[in-house]
Each structure stands twice: as structure tokens, then as C-alpha cells.
Design a protein around this motif. Structure first.
Motif, PDB file in Angstrom:
ATOM      1  N   HIS A  35       2.951   7.518  -2.133  1.00 29.29           N
ATOM      2  CA  HIS A  35       2.249   7.285  -3.394  1.00 29.29           C
ATOM      3  C   HIS A  35       1.663   5.868  -3.343  1.00 29.29           C
ATOM      4  CE1 HIS A  35       1.623   6.460  -7.664  1.00 29.29           C
ATOM      5  NE2 HIS A  35       1.560   7.788  -7.796  1.00 29.29           N
ATOM      6  N   THR A  36       0.570   5.638  -4.048  1.00 28.31           N
ATOM      7  CA  THR A  36      -0.062   4.320  -4.011  1.00 28.31           C
ATOM      8  C   THR A  36       0.868   3.217  -4.519  1.00 28.31           C
ATOM      9  OG1 THR A  36      -1.157   4.802  -6.114  1.00 28.31           O
ATOM     10  CG2 THR A  36      -2.437   5.147  -4.094  1.00 28.31           C
ATOM     11  N   ALA A  37       1.803   3.534  -5.400  1.00 24.26           N
ATOM     12  CA  ALA A  37       2.769   2.522  -5.848  1.00 24.26           C
ATOM     13  C   ALA A  37       3.660   2.081  -4.694  1.00 24.26           C
ATOM     14  CB  ALA A  37       3.615   3.065  -6.998  1.00 24.26           C
ATOM     15  N   VAL A  38       4.028   3.005  -3.832  1.00 30.83           N
ATOM     16  CA  VAL A  38       4.834   2.684  -2.649  1.00 30.83           C
ATOM     17  C   VAL A  38       3.988   1.852  -1.683  1.00 30.83           C
ATOM     18  CG1 VAL A  38       6.126   3.648  -0.712  1.00 30.83           C
ATOM     19  CG2 VAL A  38       6.253   4.749  -2.950  1.00 30.83           C
ATOM     20  N   VAL A  39       2.729   2.203  -1.532  1.00 34.29           N
ATOM     21  CA  VAL A  39       1.808   1.426  -0.689  1.00 34.29           C
ATOM     22  C   VAL A  39       1.716   0.001  -1.217  1.00 34.29           C
ATOM     23  CG1 VAL A  39      -0.579   1.189   0.088  1.00 34.29           C
ATOM     24  CG2 VAL A  39       0.508   3.435   0.084  1.00 34.29           C
ATOM     25  N   GLN A  40       1.617  -0.165  -2.527  1.00 33.24           N
ATOM     26  CA  GLN A  40       1.515  -1.499  -3.125  1.00 33.24           C
ATOM     27  C   GLN A  40       2.752  -2.342  -2.840  1.00 33.24           C
ATOM     28  OE1 GLN A  40       0.668  -0.633  -7.214  1.00 33.24           O
ATOM     29  NE2 GLN A  40      -1.528  -0.387  -6.829  1.00 33.24           N
ATOM     30  N   VAL A  41       3.926  -1.734  -2.908  1.00 37.78           N
ATOM     31  CA  VAL A  41       5.157  -2.461  -2.581  1.00 37.78           C
ATOM     32  C   VAL A  41       5.086  -2.944  -1.137  1.00 37.78           C
ATOM     33  CG1 VAL A  41       7.655  -2.204  -2.188  1.00 37.78           C
ATOM     34  CG2 VAL A  41       6.612  -1.309  -4.281  1.00 37.78           C
ATOM     35  N   MET A  42       4.656  -2.084  -0.255  1.00 41.80           N
ATOM     36  CA  MET A  42       4.604  -2.456   1.157  1.00 41.80           C
ATOM     37  C   MET A  42       3.515  -3.493   1.421  1.00 41.80           C
ATOM     38  SD  MET A  42       5.734   1.106   2.939  1.00 41.80           S
ATOM     39  CE  MET A  42       5.444   0.499   4.552  1.00 41.80           C
ATOM     40  N   LEU A  43       2.402  -3.411   0.707  1.00 43.80           N
ATOM     41  CA  LEU A  43       1.357  -4.430   0.850  1.00 43.80           C
ATOM     42  C   LEU A  43       1.856  -5.794   0.389  1.00 43.80           C
ATOM     43  CD1 LEU A  43      -1.863  -2.553  -0.327  1.00 43.80           C
ATOM     44  CD2 LEU A  43      -1.482  -3.591   1.914  1.00 43.80           C
ATOM     45  N   ARG A  44       2.629  -5.806  -0.676  1.00 47.31           N
ATOM     46  CA  ARG A  44       3.136  -7.062  -1.222  1.00 47.31           C
ATOM     47  C   ARG A  44       4.227  -7.667  -0.342  1.00 47.31           C
ATOM     48  NH1 ARG A  44       4.488 -11.397  -2.083  1.00 47.31           N
ATOM     49  NH2 ARG A  44       5.040 -12.371  -4.042  1.00 47.31           N
ATOM     50  N   LEU A  45       5.158  -6.840   0.128  1.00 43.96           N
ATOM     51  CA  LEU A  45       6.316  -7.359   0.863  1.00 43.96           C
ATOM     52  C   LEU A  45       6.106  -7.411   2.374  1.00 43.96           C
ATOM     53  CD1 LEU A  45       9.137  -5.734  -1.272  1.00 43.96           C
ATOM     54  CD2 LEU A  45       8.191  -8.049  -1.417  1.00 43.96           C
ATOM     55  N   ARG A  46       5.151  -6.650   2.893  1.00 41.13           N
ATOM     56  CA  ARG A  46       4.786  -6.661   4.313  1.00 41.13           C
ATOM     57  C   ARG A  46       5.965  -6.583   5.282  1.00 41.13           C
ATOM     58  NH1 ARG A  46      -0.261  -5.119   5.519  1.00 41.13           N
ATOM     59  NH2 ARG A  46      -1.723  -6.108   4.135  1.00 41.13           N
ATOM     60  N   PRO A  47       6.799  -5.545   5.160  1.00 40.23           N
ATOM     61  CA  PRO A  47       7.909  -5.421   6.111  1.00 40.23           C
ATOM     62  C   PRO A  47       7.390  -5.014   7.484  1.00 40.23           C
ATOM     63  CG  PRO A  47       7.738  -3.431   4.800  1.00 40.23           C
ATOM     64  CD  PRO A  47       6.740  -4.415   4.234  1.00 40.23           C
ATOM     65  N   PRO A  48       8.120  -5.344   8.542  1.00 40.03           N
ATOM     66  CA  PRO A  48       7.752  -4.843   9.869  1.00 40.03           C
ATOM     67  C   PRO A  48       7.856  -3.316   9.867  1.00 40.03           C
ATOM     68  CG  PRO A  48       9.454  -6.539  10.024  1.00 40.03           C
ATOM     69  CD  PRO A  48       9.293  -6.209   8.577  1.00 40.03           C
ATOM     70  N   LEU A  49       6.935  -2.658  10.551  1.00 39.18           N
ATOM     71  CA  LEU A  49       6.882  -1.190  10.559  1.00 39.18           C
ATOM     72  C   LEU A  49       7.326  -0.635  11.902  1.00 39.18           C
ATOM     73  CD1 LEU A  49       3.445  -0.806   8.776  1.00 39.18           C
ATOM     74  CD2 LEU A  49       5.718  -0.558   7.766  1.00 39.18           C
ATOM     75  N   ARG A  50       8.003   0.498  11.850  1.00 36.47           N
ATOM     76  CA  ARG A  50       8.415   1.222  13.058  1.00 36.47           C
ATOM     77  C   ARG A  50       7.785   2.599  13.027  1.00 36.47           C
ATOM     78  NH1 ARG A  50      14.860   0.443  14.079  1.00 36.47           N
ATOM     79  NH2 ARG A  50      14.904  -1.831  14.044  1.00 36.47           N
ATOM     80  N   GLY A  51       7.255   3.031  14.139  1.00 34.06           N
ATOM     81  CA  GLY A  51       6.681   4.363  14.241  1.00 34.06           C
ATOM     82  C   GLY A  51       5.296   4.448  13.624  1.00 34.06           C
ATOM     83  N   SER A  52       4.798   5.660  13.548  1.00 37.47           N
ATOM     84  CA  SER A  52       3.481   5.926  12.973  1.00 37.47           C
ATOM     85  C   SER A  52       3.652   6.789  11.730  1.00 37.47           C
ATOM     86  CB  SER A  52       2.600   6.670  13.975  1.00 37.47           C
ATOM     87  OG  SER A  52       2.353   5.848  15.088  1.00 37.47           O
ATOM     88  N   CYS A  53       2.920   6.455  10.693  1.00 35.86           N
ATOM     89  CA  CYS A  53       3.012   7.175   9.429  1.00 35.86           C
ATOM     90  C   CYS A  53       2.160   8.437   9.467  1.00 35.86           C
ATOM     91  CB  CYS A  53       2.553   6.271   8.297  1.00 35.86           C
ATOM     92  SG  CYS A  53       2.661   7.024   6.670  1.00 35.86           S
ATOM     93  N   GLY A  54       2.637   9.489   8.830  1.00 33.09           N
ATOM     94  CA  GLY A  54       1.885  10.730   8.749  1.00 33.09           C
ATOM     95  C   GLY A  54       0.865  10.754   7.621  1.00 33.09           C
ATOM     96  N   ASP A  55       0.799   9.688   6.827  1.00 29.72           N
ATOM     97  CA  ASP A  55      -0.167   9.589   5.735  1.00 29.72           C
ATOM     98  C   ASP A  55      -1.328   8.724   6.204  1.00 29.72           C
ATOM     99  OD1 ASP A  55      -1.657   8.898   3.473  1.00 29.72           O
ATOM    100  OD2 ASP A  55       0.098   8.799   2.180  1.00 29.72           O
ATOM    101  N   PRO A  56      -2.501   9.323   6.472  1.00 31.83           N
ATOM    102  CA  PRO A  56      -3.618   8.552   7.020  1.00 31.83           C
ATOM    103  C   PRO A  56      -4.063   7.404   6.121  1.00 31.83           C
ATOM    104  CG  PRO A  56      -4.110  10.911   7.054  1.00 31.83           C
ATOM    105  CD  PRO A  56      -2.816  10.744   6.343  1.00 31.83           C
ATOM    106  N   PHE A  57      -4.015   7.587   4.795  1.00 34.57           N
ATOM    107  CA  PHE A  57      -4.416   6.520   3.882  1.00 34.57           C
ATOM    108  C   PHE A  57      -3.489   5.311   4.037  1.00 34.57           C
ATOM    109  CE2 PHE A  57      -3.810   4.260  -0.119  1.00 34.57           C
ATOM    110  CZ  PHE A  57      -5.106   3.859  -0.401  1.00 34.57           C
ATOM    111  N   ALA A  58      -2.200   5.558   3.985  1.00 29.42           N
ATOM    112  CA  ALA A  58      -1.232   4.474   4.107  1.00 29.42           C
ATOM    113  C   ALA A  58      -1.336   3.803   5.467  1.00 29.42           C
ATOM    114  CB  ALA A  58       0.175   5.003   3.875  1.00 29.42           C
ATOM    115  N   ALA A  59      -1.459   4.588   6.509  1.00 32.58           N
ATOM    116  CA  ALA A  59      -1.564   4.025   7.852  1.00 32.58           C
ATOM    117  C   ALA A  59      -2.797   3.136   7.980  1.00 32.58           C
ATOM    118  CB  ALA A  59      -1.594   5.141   8.886  1.00 32.58           C
ATOM    119  N   ARG A  60      -3.872   3.556   7.360  1.00 27.68           N
ATOM    120  CA  ARG A  60      -5.122   2.777   7.448  1.00 27.68           C
ATOM    121  C   ARG A  60      -4.958   1.385   6.837  1.00 27.68           C
ATOM    122  NH1 ARG A  60     -10.993   4.168   4.801  1.00 27.68           N
ATOM    123  NH2 ARG A  60     -11.996   2.302   5.592  1.00 27.68           N
TER     124      ARG A  60
END
Length: 80
Positions: free
Chosen positions: A47-72
């Protein structure tokens, strides 16, 4: 819930569809475990709210996301 902390406490796991209700628990986990990374390889939609949390906190990511919007917008490797 599609957001949970690994048994070791160093990885936040995102699985399946992550709806708006997951934004607050995700933020709490990331703020409570500032060195944790996020494994989103089992995630299919954020959900875009989850994307916003990740944009704000910028945690290191593991793997590839299955959501093309979020991955982009979140994946520094440019994987879509």
C-alpha cells in the motif's frame, strides 16, 4: 499480518499483500530496530502508506519486491 520481525530480530519480513494497516507496525519495527533490514522478496503488493514509511526510514532492502510500483521507487538497484 504481513509484517513481522525475524526470530533473530535483524530483519523485518514483508509477505504477500501489505495493506494500509501494516504501515504503523512497520514503522514501529523499523524505529525499534534501527539496524534491521527489510526482506520484501515474498511481498506481492505494498500500500502507498507502507511505501511512504519505507521512503522516510530508508531501511536496507533484501531481495526483489513483487510490486513493480514499490520496486521502482524504493529499490536503489533499479530493479522493476
Amino acid at each position: 499480518m504481513s509484517v513481522q520481525l525475524s526470530a533473530e530480530g535483524d530483519v523485518v519480513l514483508l509477505e504477500g499483500n501489505c495493506p494500509v494497516e501494516d504501515a504503523e507496525p512497520l514503522a514501529a519495527l523499523l524505529l525499534g530496530h534501527p539496524d534491521a533490514s527489510v526482506d520484501w522478496s515474498a511481498c506481492t503488493r505494498l500500500h502507498t502508506a507502507v511505501v511512504q514509511v519505507m521512503l522516510r526510514l530508508r531501511p536496507p532492502l533484501r531481495g526483489s519486491c513483487g510490486d513493480p510500483f514499490a520496486a521502482r521507487w524504493l529499490d536503489p538497484r533499479g530493479n522493476t
